[in-house]
Design a protein around this motif. Structure first.
Motif, PDB file in Angstrom:
ATOM      1  N   GLY A 118      48.616  -9.261  43.058  1.00  0.00           N
ATOM      2  CA  GLY A 118      47.488 -10.178  42.856  1.00  0.00           C
ATOM      3  C   GLY A 118      47.948 -11.384  42.052  1.00  0.00           C
ATOM      4  N   CYS A 119      47.048 -12.318  41.847  1.00  0.00           N
ATOM      5  CA  CYS A 119      47.352 -13.503  41.037  1.00  0.00           C
ATOM      6  C   CYS A 119      46.342 -13.577  39.889  1.00  0.00           C
ATOM      7  N   GLY A 120      46.761 -14.110  38.771  1.00  0.00           N
ATOM      8  CA  GLY A 120      45.848 -14.362  37.654  1.00  0.00           C
ATOM      9  C   GLY A 120      45.099 -13.112  37.254  1.00  0.00           C
ATOM     10  N   THR A 121      43.783 -13.215  37.256  1.00  0.00           N
ATOM     11  CA  THR A 121      42.939 -12.088  36.879  1.00  0.00           C
ATOM     12  C   THR A 121      43.194 -10.871  37.771  1.00  0.00           C
ATOM     13  N   ALA A 122      43.380 -11.120  39.056  1.00  0.00           N
ATOM     14  CA  ALA A 122      43.610 -10.005  39.981  1.00  0.00           C
ATOM     15  C   ALA A 122      44.916  -9.291  39.631  1.00  0.00           C
ATOM     16  N   TYR A 123      45.896 -10.049  39.125  1.00  0.00           N
ATOM     17  CA  TYR A 123      47.147  -9.417  38.697  1.00  0.00           C
ATOM     18  C   TYR A 123      46.890  -8.541  37.461  1.00  0.00           C
ATOM     19  N   ILE A 152      45.049  -7.326  45.822  1.00  0.00           N
ATOM     20  CA  ILE A 152      43.792  -7.472  45.085  1.00  0.00           C
ATOM     21  C   ILE A 152      43.425  -8.953  45.061  1.00  0.00           C
ATOM     22  N   SER A 153      42.226  -9.263  45.513  1.00  0.00           N
ATOM     23  CA  SER A 153      41.818 -10.669  45.524  1.00  0.00           C
ATOM     24  C   SER A 153      40.302 -10.770  45.584  1.00  0.00           C
ATOM     25  N   GLN A 154      39.741 -11.568  44.714  1.00  0.00           N
ATOM     26  CA  GLN A 154      38.302 -11.804  44.763  1.00  0.00           C
ATOM     27  C   GLN A 154      37.961 -12.525  46.057  1.00  0.00           C
ATOM     28  N   SER A 155      38.663 -13.652  46.291  1.00  0.00           N
ATOM     29  CA  SER A 155      38.308 -14.526  47.413  1.00  0.00           C
ATOM     30  C   SER A 155      38.860 -14.038  48.744  1.00  0.00           C
ATOM     31  N   GLY A 156      40.020 -13.379  48.696  1.00  0.00           N
ATOM     32  CA  GLY A 156      40.690 -12.994  49.946  1.00  0.00           C
ATOM     33  C   GLY A 156      41.315 -14.183  50.653  1.00  0.00           C
ATOM     34  N   GLU A 157      41.407 -15.324  49.967  1.00  0.00           N
ATOM     35  CA  GLU A 157      41.983 -16.524  50.586  1.00  0.00           C
ATOM     36  C   GLU A 157      43.151 -17.070  49.773  1.00  0.00           C
ATOM     37  N   THR A 158      43.559 -16.380  48.720  1.00  0.00           N
ATOM     38  CA  THR A 158      44.625 -16.896  47.863  1.00  0.00           C
ATOM     39  C   THR A 158      45.944 -16.932  48.642  1.00  0.00           C
ATOM     40  N   ALA A 159      46.550 -18.108  48.713  1.00  0.00           N
ATOM     41  CA  ALA A 159      47.711 -18.303  49.588  1.00  0.00           C
ATOM     42  C   ALA A 159      48.846 -17.343  49.243  1.00  0.00           C
ATOM     43  N   ALA A 198      31.730 -19.072  39.401  1.00  0.00           N
ATOM     44  CA  ALA A 198      32.458 -19.692  38.285  1.00  0.00           C
ATOM     45  C   ALA A 198      33.950 -19.527  38.538  1.00  0.00           C
ATOM     46  N   VAL A 199      34.706 -20.553  38.202  1.00  0.00           N
ATOM     47  CA  VAL A 199      36.159 -20.482  38.408  1.00  0.00           C
ATOM     48  C   VAL A 199      36.741 -19.293  37.633  1.00  0.00           C
ATOM     49  N   ALA A 200      36.242 -19.091  36.424  1.00  0.00           N
ATOM     50  CA  ALA A 200      36.732 -17.958  35.628  1.00  0.00           C
ATOM     51  C   ALA A 200      36.157 -16.670  36.198  1.00  0.00           C
ATOM     52  N   SER A 201      37.036 -15.802  36.621  1.00  0.00           N
ATOM     53  CA  SER A 201      36.594 -14.554  37.230  1.00  0.00           C
ATOM     54  C   SER A 201      36.144 -13.584  36.142  1.00  0.00           C
ATOM     55  N   THR A 202      34.965 -13.020  36.287  1.00  0.00           N
ATOM     56  CA  THR A 202      34.458 -12.106  35.250  1.00  0.00           C
ATOM     57  C   THR A 202      34.028 -10.775  35.875  1.00  0.00           C
ATOM     58  N   SER A 230      42.860 -13.293  27.052  1.00  0.00           N
ATOM     59  CA  SER A 230      43.515 -14.555  26.691  1.00  0.00           C
ATOM     60  C   SER A 230      43.440 -15.547  27.843  1.00  0.00           C
ATOM     61  N   LEU A 231      43.554 -15.047  29.092  1.00  0.00           N
ATOM     62  CA  LEU A 231      43.420 -15.953  30.249  1.00  0.00           C
ATOM     63  C   LEU A 231      42.025 -16.585  30.259  1.00  0.00           C
ATOM     64  N   LYS A 232      41.015 -15.775  29.963  1.00  0.00           N
ATOM     65  CA  LYS A 232      39.629 -16.294  29.971  1.00  0.00           C
ATOM     66  C   LYS A 232      39.478 -17.396  28.930  1.00  0.00           C
ATOM     67  N   ILE A 233      40.035 -17.148  27.719  1.00  0.00           N
ATOM     68  CA  ILE A 233      39.897 -18.144  26.644  1.00  0.00           C
ATOM     69  C   ILE A 233      40.692 -19.405  26.992  1.00  0.00           C
ATOM     70  N   LYS A 234      41.895 -19.207  27.533  1.00  0.00           N
ATOM     71  CA  LYS A 234      42.712 -20.375  27.898  1.00  0.00           C
ATOM     72  C   LYS A 234      41.997 -21.228  28.923  1.00  0.00           C
ATOM     73  N   GLU A 235      41.554 -20.593  30.017  1.00  0.00           N
ATOM     74  CA  GLU A 235      41.057 -21.414  31.126  1.00  0.00           C
ATOM     75  C   GLU A 235      39.703 -22.046  30.840  1.00  0.00           C
ATOM     76  N   THR A 236      38.882 -21.393  30.005  1.00  0.00           N
ATOM     77  CA  THR A 236      37.553 -21.982  29.793  1.00  0.00           C
ATOM     78  C   THR A 236      37.479 -22.801  28.506  1.00  0.00           C
ATOM     79  N   SER A 290      39.338 -20.893  44.458  1.00  0.00           N
ATOM     80  CA  SER A 290      40.151 -20.125  45.364  1.00  0.00           C
ATOM     81  C   SER A 290      41.397 -20.956  45.678  1.00  0.00           C
ATOM     82  N   VAL A 291      42.565 -20.399  45.345  1.00  0.00           N
ATOM     83  CA  VAL A 291      43.801 -21.194  45.359  1.00  0.00           C
ATOM     84  C   VAL A 291      44.480 -21.001  46.714  1.00  0.00           C
ATOM     85  N   THR A 292      44.134 -21.897  47.639  1.00  0.00           N
ATOM     86  CA  THR A 292      44.557 -21.705  49.029  1.00  0.00           C
ATOM     87  C   THR A 292      45.880 -22.402  49.355  1.00  0.00           C
TER      88      THR A 292
HETATM   89  O1  M6R Z   1      40.560 -14.993  44.623  1.00  0.00           O
HETATM   90  P1  M6R Z   1      41.665 -14.308  43.908  1.00  0.00           P
HETATM   91  O2  M6R Z   1      41.203 -13.072  43.178  1.00  0.00           O
HETATM   92  O3  M6R Z   1      42.836 -14.003  44.774  1.00  0.00           O
HETATM   93  O4  M6R Z   1      42.149 -15.324  42.803  1.00  0.00           O
HETATM   94  C1  M6R Z   1      43.237 -15.038  41.990  1.00  0.00           C
HETATM   95  C2  M6R Z   1      43.306 -15.977  40.812  1.00  0.00           C
HETATM   96  O5  M6R Z   1      43.445 -17.293  41.244  1.00  0.00           O
HETATM   97  C3  M6R Z   1      42.068 -15.886  39.925  1.00  0.00           C
HETATM   98  O6  M6R Z   1      41.845 -14.583  39.492  1.00  0.00           O
HETATM   99  C4  M6R Z   1      42.212 -16.806  38.705  1.00  0.00           C
HETATM  100  O7  M6R Z   1      43.234 -16.341  37.872  1.00  0.00           O
HETATM  101  C5  M6R Z   1      40.879 -16.926  37.961  1.00  0.00           C
HETATM  102  N1  M6R Z   1      40.572 -18.296  37.700  1.00  0.00           N
HETATM  103  C6  M6R Z   1      40.886 -16.279  36.644  1.00  0.00           C
HETATM  104  O8  M6R Z   1      39.675 -16.400  35.987  1.00  0.00           O
END
Ligand code: M6R
Length: 592
Positions: free
Chosen positions: A289-294, A336-343, A387-391, A466-472, A588-590
């Motif tokens: 996964g990436c970011g929060t998903a990782y 693992i991915s919230q969006s299912g579109e992360t490149a 919200a960009v920040a995944s919760t 820490s990711l949540k605090i950094k990004e927001t 969603s980081v495509t």
């Molecule tokens: O949609 P995804 O779960 O694949 O996204 C992965 C990350 O880009 C995402 O979790 C990102 O780290 C969030 N902004 C964290 O809050």
């Protein structure tokens, strides 16, 4: 990241703007629309927020269709010129595009030699130029020739000055078409169809075509296709009005997500594809996964290792494919991915598939590309997260990963599977004393750095906090394994330093408290985060103690993250930042 909408019907300007607002949550830095107005194409574009665009859009006479776009800059800066739509030199074609045209520089060079002029730095502009270059009066032929020379990913929505149709094409980038009577809507996210239609068409890789008032014609390399529409299952509207921001609304929706998960995974047909699967040849599990998903993946490793004997590890998706990972038919790859579109996660999937691994998607957006591709799909049932920040998605991911660990255990050992622990979690899911959390946010907003330490799963929670605090809040919140303190970063600690100590792992509690003491002895202000009742002679020494409920299971991680999401939210608001749309980030980081 980038959003597309297209519309055939009266008053397209308003419909396009309203739907661009719905796509805002994906992250963008400029926006624009193009409207077919009589025999002209009128274009309005602006940098920054959609409200800037709304200010400049004028009603267009005889407007019958249009396209709109929210752009997250990749090729060229986020300004008005690079914003989409892009029009061809003679203003005959207008195009919006999600994705990346990889060979755009070569195409541009060739077209420049042929006297074509360009105005932007984008890759997208070559599509408009090619359409005009190949236009001999047959739009499908022009589109076909254009697509035959471009490499890369694209979702395209296109209008033409001389016809009433919306032209489209899709490749490795989501695109959907909804119909309501004579009106047609094209969008890169089905969120736009809420309230517009109850069925939509999914444009698959390599499909293209056009829509007009009489319907939709879809083609692929074999010719015209008859496709069945998909029923729109979910309603996207929620109780937005009760909250100032999506982030706080979504944090409070965690409880609903946990309940949905319990209900869904209490049905045998939703878990038997794992519990009844023959895992005989599977030896390894890799979570990606990436970011929060990782961070959820890191939790998942602990959970699966706890319940099974699989060799288990986690990897950041952007690293996975460059590592030559030792995976094959003996590997279960969990994406693992919230969006299912992360490149990067999609690329990791492609590699896993190439190497014949069994793939599982732990996913929120059930109609996403990843969900469509993986062998097994485990939905996290969190509902739309804007919200960009995944919760809530993070909490739902670790809840489902815990259930996955139990499903795998059931599959290999033959023991039964039950989701009951999730309903216990639901009953104990509390958000704590929010006023106290707000007080901490008041303190944190004046700090430009925070240290967070923990051991075991606490380290993973600390990483996500820490990711949540950094990004927001744009505060440099650094995470370290507590045992690493004296191996380096203790040198940074002085009386101005806040050290947040995550201590919810019973077996190693005394060790972690020892690390807190080491930092305190160097003057650090310690905030202890624990689920245990500790003696006051321990707690009195600390600047502050946050006490959460002890749920006594692997699902403690869900309870643990909630206060940190709330603290991150209020710190952000206190600093005057919009927590839903942190600078430079997209939902969603495509792109890689
Ligand atoms: O949609 P995804 O779960 O694949 O996204 C992965 C990350 O880009 C995402 O979790 C990102 O780290 C969030 N902004 C964290 O809050």
């Amino acid at each position: 990241m980038c959003g597309i909408v297209g519309y055939i019907g009266g008053g397209p300007e308003k419909i396009l703007l309203d739907n661009l607002k719905k796509l805002e949550y994906r992250g963008y830095d400029s926006a624009g629309i193009a409207v077919k107005s009589g025999k002209n194409i009128k274009v309005f574009k602006s940098a920054g927020e959609i409200k800037n665009l709304i200010r400049i859009v004028k009603p267009c006479e005889n407007a019958t269709s249009g396209i709109g776009h929210t752009r997250w800059a990749t090729h060229g800066k986020p300004d008005e010129i690079n914003a989409h739509p892009h029009v061809s030199e003679n203003r005959k074609w207008a195009v919006v595009h999600n994705g990346i045209i990889e060979n755009y520089a070569d195409i541009k060079k060739d077209l420049l030699k042929n006297g074509v002029e360009f105005y932007s730095e984008t890759d997208t502009e070559v599509i408009a130029a090619l359409l005009e270059f190949y236009d001999r009066g047959d739009k499908l032929e022009a589109l076909n020739k254009t697509l035959s020379v471009v490499n890369g990913s694209y979702a395209l929505a296109i209008i033409n000055r001389d016809s009433e149709e919306l032209v489209f094409a899709g490749n490795k980038s989501p695109l959907f078409i909804g119909v309501n009577g004579e009106n047609v809507m094209i969008a890169s996210d089905i969120i736009c169809f809420d309230g517009f239609c109850d069925k939509y068409y999914v444009i698959e890789n390599g499909e293209y075509g056009y829509a007009d008032k009489s319907g939709i014609k879809i083609f692929d390399k074999f010719g015209k296709k008859e496709k069945e529409p998909v029923r729109l299952k979910c309603s996207f509207s929620g109780n937005e009005n009760l909250y100032t921001h999506y982030m706080i609304k979504e944090i409070y929706e965690t409880k609903d997500a946990v309940k949905n998960i319990y209900e869904y995974y209490s049905e045998p047909h939703n878990y038997e594809m794992i519990t009844k699967h023959d895992f005989g040849k599977i030896k390894k599990v890799r979570l990606i996964g990436c970011g929060t998903a990782y961070h959820a993946a890191l939790m998942g490793v602990e959970m699966i290792e706890n319940e099974t004997d699989f060799d288990c590890s986690a990897c950041v998706a952007s690293e996975f494919r460059y590592k030559n990972p030792k995976i094959g038919e003996d590997t279960l790859v969990v994406l693992i991915s919230q969006s299912g579109e992360t490149a990067d996660t999609l690329a990791a999937f492609e590699l896993a598939k190439q190497k014949c691994a069994l793939t599982v998607a732990v996913i929120n957006v059930e109609y996403s590309t990843l969900a469509k591709k993986c062998d097994i799909v485990l939905p996290i049932k969190a509902g739309v997260e804007k919200a960009v920040a995944s919760t809530k998605a993070y909490s739902a991911q670790i809840t489902v990963l815990y259930l996955l660990s139990l499903m795998l255990k059931s599959a290999v050992s033959g023991c039964g599977f039950s989701a009951d622990e999730v309903i216990n979690l639901y009953n104990q899911c509390e958000f704590g004393n929010v006023n106290n959390l707000k007080l901490l946010a008041n303190v944190f907003q004046y700090n430009d750095k925070l240290f967070m330490i923990g051991r075991g799963k606490d380290y993973f929670t600390a990483s996500e906090a820490s990711l949540k605090i950094k990004e927001t809040s744009y505060i440099n919140a650094d995470t370290y394994y507590a045992g690493e303190l004296k191996h380096g970063f203790l040198a940074l600690v002085n009386s101005d330093t806040f050290v947040i100590v995550f201590a919810t792992e019973k077996g190693i509690l005394t060790k972690t408290l020892g690390n807190a003491e080491e930092a305190r002895a160097r003057g650090a202000k310690i905030i202890l985060f624990t689920c245990f009742d500790l003696d006051s002679d321990i707690t009195d020494k600390f600047y502050y103690v946050i006490k959460v409920k002890d749920v006594g299971s692997s699902l403690q991680g869900v309870i643990n993250i909630l206060p940190w999401q709330i603290i991150a939210y209020y710190t952000s608001v206190n600093k005057g930042i919009n927590p839903d749309k942190p600078r430079n980030l997209a939902k969603s980081v495509t792109v890689e």
